[in-house]
Design a protein around this motif. Structure first.
Motif, mmCIF file in Angstrom:
data_model
loop_
_atom_site.group_PDB
_atom_site.id
_atom_site.type_symbol
_atom_site.label_atom_id
_atom_site.label_comp_id
_atom_site.label_asym_id
_atom_site.label_seq_id
_atom_site.Cartn_x
_atom_site.Cartn_y
_atom_site.Cartn_z
ATOM 1 N N LYS A 3 -10.377 30.119 -41.548
ATOM 2 C CA LYS A 3 -9.271 30.797 -42.189
ATOM 3 C C LYS A 3 -8.092 29.950 -41.657
ATOM 4 N N LYS A 4 -7.894 29.361 -40.301
ATOM 5 C CA LYS A 4 -6.987 28.529 -39.599
ATOM 6 C C LYS A 4 -7.636 27.241 -39.366
ATOM 7 N N VAL A 5 -6.833 25.948 -39.413
ATOM 8 C CA VAL A 5 -7.399 24.881 -39.215
ATOM 9 C C VAL A 5 -6.254 23.952 -38.454
ATOM 10 N N SER A 6 -6.510 23.371 -37.368
ATOM 11 C CA SER A 6 -5.490 22.411 -36.756
ATOM 12 C C SER A 6 -5.500 21.285 -36.943
ATOM 13 N N CYS A 7 -4.739 20.371 -37.176
ATOM 14 C CA CYS A 7 -5.034 18.941 -37.390
ATOM 15 C C CYS A 7 -3.724 18.033 -37.141
ATOM 16 N N LEU A 8 -3.926 16.705 -36.736
ATOM 17 C CA LEU A 8 -2.824 16.024 -36.604
ATOM 18 C C LEU A 8 -1.664 16.071 -37.755
ATOM 19 N N GLY A 9 -0.414 16.310 -37.408
ATOM 20 C CA GLY A 9 0.613 16.091 -38.344
ATOM 21 C C GLY A 9 1.415 14.976 -38.356
ATOM 22 N N ILE A 29 -2.797 24.355 -39.190
ATOM 23 C CA ILE A 29 -1.770 24.227 -37.860
ATOM 24 C C ILE A 29 -1.710 22.951 -37.694
ATOM 25 N N LEU A 30 -0.344 22.313 -37.999
ATOM 26 C CA LEU A 30 0.148 20.859 -37.594
ATOM 27 C C LEU A 30 0.376 20.647 -36.180
ATOM 28 N N CYS A 31 -0.202 19.563 -35.660
ATOM 29 C CA CYS A 31 -0.146 19.325 -34.422
ATOM 30 C C CYS A 31 0.378 18.076 -34.020
ATOM 31 N N ARG A 32 0.788 17.724 -32.824
ATOM 32 C CA ARG A 32 1.403 16.605 -32.365
ATOM 33 C C ARG A 32 0.365 15.409 -31.636
ATOM 34 N N THR A 33 -0.555 15.992 -31.478
ATOM 35 C CA THR A 33 -1.851 15.330 -30.768
ATOM 36 C C THR A 33 -3.034 15.681 -31.216
ATOM 37 N N PHE A 34 -3.901 15.065 -31.036
ATOM 38 C CA PHE A 34 -5.638 15.278 -31.077
ATOM 39 C C PHE A 34 -5.821 16.429 -30.137
ATOM 40 N N ASN A 117 0.534 -10.074 -38.069
ATOM 41 C CA ASN A 117 0.644 -11.313 -37.316
ATOM 42 C C ASN A 117 1.479 -12.483 -38.603
ATOM 43 N N ALA A 118 0.774 -12.224 -39.565
ATOM 44 C CA ALA A 118 1.170 -13.461 -40.750
ATOM 45 C C ALA A 118 2.764 -13.072 -41.151
ATOM 46 N N ASN A 119 3.167 -11.791 -41.282
ATOM 47 C CA ASN A 119 4.463 -11.609 -41.961
ATOM 48 C C ASN A 119 5.282 -11.360 -40.853
ATOM 49 N N TYR A 120 5.098 -10.465 -39.796
ATOM 50 C CA TYR A 120 5.895 -10.298 -38.706
ATOM 51 C C TYR A 120 5.623 -10.398 -37.339
ATOM 52 N N PRO A 121 5.302 -11.593 -37.078
ATOM 53 C CA PRO A 121 4.785 -12.052 -35.687
ATOM 54 C C PRO A 121 5.875 -11.614 -34.622
ATOM 55 N N ASN A 122 7.045 -11.483 -34.771
ATOM 56 C CA ASN A 122 8.129 -11.165 -33.886
ATOM 57 C C ASN A 122 8.471 -9.981 -33.795
ATOM 58 N N ALA A 123 8.102 -8.977 -34.464
ATOM 59 C CA ALA A 123 8.638 -7.574 -34.800
ATOM 60 C C ALA A 123 8.052 -7.062 -33.598
ATOM 61 N N GLU A 124 8.716 -5.971 -33.269
ATOM 62 C CA GLU A 124 8.268 -4.827 -32.084
ATOM 63 C C GLU A 124 7.391 -3.898 -32.878
ATOM 64 N N LEU A 125 6.177 -3.716 -32.355
ATOM 65 C CA LEU A 125 5.319 -2.883 -32.865
ATOM 66 C C LEU A 125 5.300 -1.608 -32.043
ATOM 67 N N ILE A 126 5.585 -0.443 -32.491
ATOM 68 C CA ILE A 126 5.858 0.952 -31.790
ATOM 69 C C ILE A 126 4.960 2.097 -32.111
ATOM 70 N N ALA A 127 4.091 2.473 -31.259
ATOM 71 C CA ALA A 127 2.923 3.165 -31.555
ATOM 72 C C ALA A 127 3.741 4.856 -31.674
ATOM 73 N N GLU A 128 3.268 5.559 -32.721
ATOM 74 C CA GLU A 128 3.752 6.873 -32.770
ATOM 75 C C GLU A 128 2.599 8.004 -32.990
ATOM 76 N N ASN A 129 2.935 8.973 -33.071
ATOM 77 C CA ASN A 129 1.717 10.102 -32.906
ATOM 78 C C ASN A 129 0.968 10.120 -34.166
ATOM 79 N N SER A 130 1.402 9.786 -34.956
ATOM 80 C CA SER A 130 0.775 9.725 -36.490
ATOM 81 C C SER A 130 1.560 8.710 -37.533
ATOM 82 N N THR A 131 0.902 8.455 -38.549
ATOM 83 C CA THR A 131 1.496 7.601 -39.505
ATOM 84 C C THR A 131 2.731 8.537 -40.242
ATOM 85 N N ALA A 132 2.360 9.734 -40.671
ATOM 86 C CA ALA A 132 3.328 10.182 -41.382
ATOM 87 C C ALA A 132 4.526 10.575 -40.571
ATOM 88 N N ALA A 133 4.447 10.568 -39.318
ATOM 89 C CA ALA A 133 5.652 10.766 -38.110
ATOM 90 C C ALA A 133 6.250 9.712 -38.074
#
Length: 267
Positions: A3-9, A29-34, A117-133
């Protein structure tokens, strides 16, 4: 009944989509982490959690492999495969040639590494909790995010094509619950983890059990064992009906021969 399912939001994440498809009608139930999603199941706040376990570009989702190996109380009872369609998302009208920061989940950044690497070799890549976030991190024309087209909304531009390095990009998800499998649980696959003695032929002896019973092995991968340099834990999936006596014998012989053994689940 789940009835209730948790997942990364948040809503729109790939895990959220998988959860919607795997558990139609369930309250999510949308969560910040796994870890948070798993803890919801262990505490009883959720009946089940949806976890990505493998991607066709990156391989195993290592954090979740470690979670399933270490949490004896969790059992996988269903699987689902979702096609992943990563898009570059910017503010509407932004000059894409002036992007200097790109946000997304670490897995997505890795899956688009060639494009970045091909299009933004100098861009800063910043990891977030999820793609949607990562969408909420776009504050200026210099910012971009990598997320699914389902995350698009007013005020943003979305690339016309998928930017994954491999267009046939799929992620495999598992539905995990608290408690062991019943002996009569019917399945098409069984997934387990084991370690073996650090001696010549140890893994071969274990795999010979699978061969002896004419069982098809669909997957095998390894993870280093923390604190034991040079030793590995193996994750193995076989085509098997968990309820069959033959499979019970296979699993029993593997457990007897292994240093450690645990059935992660069946589905």
């Amino acid at each position: 009944m789940v009835k209730k399912v948790s997942c990364l939001g948040p809503e729109g994440s790939y895990t959220h989509i998988a959860a919607c498809n795997m558990c139609c009608g369930a309250s999510l139930i949308l969560c910040r982490t796994f870890f948070d999603a798993v803890n919801k199941v262990l505490s009883g706040e959720a009946d089940a959690a949806v976890l990505p376990i493998e991607n066709t570009i990156n391989g195993g989702v290592l954090q979740n492999l470690d979670i399933l190996a270490g949490r004896q109380e969790l059992t996988a009872v269903a699987e689902y495969t979702l096609k992943i369609d990563h898009r570059l998302i910017t503010l509407a009208g932004a000059d894409k040639g002036k992007i200097t920061r790109i946000y997304s989940h670490r897995q997505a950044l890795d899956q688009c590494a060639g494009f970045l690497n091909a299009n933004y070799p100098n861009a800063e890549l910043i990891a977030e909790n999820s793609t949607a976030a990562s969408i909420s991190c776009i504050k200026s024309a210099a910012d971009a995010a990598i997320a699914g087209v389902q995350c698009a909304r007013g005020g943003y531009d979305v690339s016309s094509e998928c930017i994954s390095d491999e267009k046939n990009n799929y992620t495999h998800f598992l539905l995990v619950v608290k408690g062991a499998l019943p002996d009569n649980f019917r399945s098409k696959k069984v997934y387990f983890t084991l370690t073996c003695n650090h001696v010549p032929g140890a893994l071969l002896n274990l795999l010979s059990v699978i061969y002896k019973y004419d069982v098809n092995m669909t997957k095998i991968e390894s993870r280093p064992i923390k604190g034991r340099v040079g030793e590995y834990r193996f994750f193995i999936e076989i085509e098997a009906d968990y309820a069959q006596e033959k499979i019970k014998r296979v699993l029993g012989e593997l457990e007897a021969a292994a240093s450690s053994f645990r059935v992660i689940g069946a589905y």
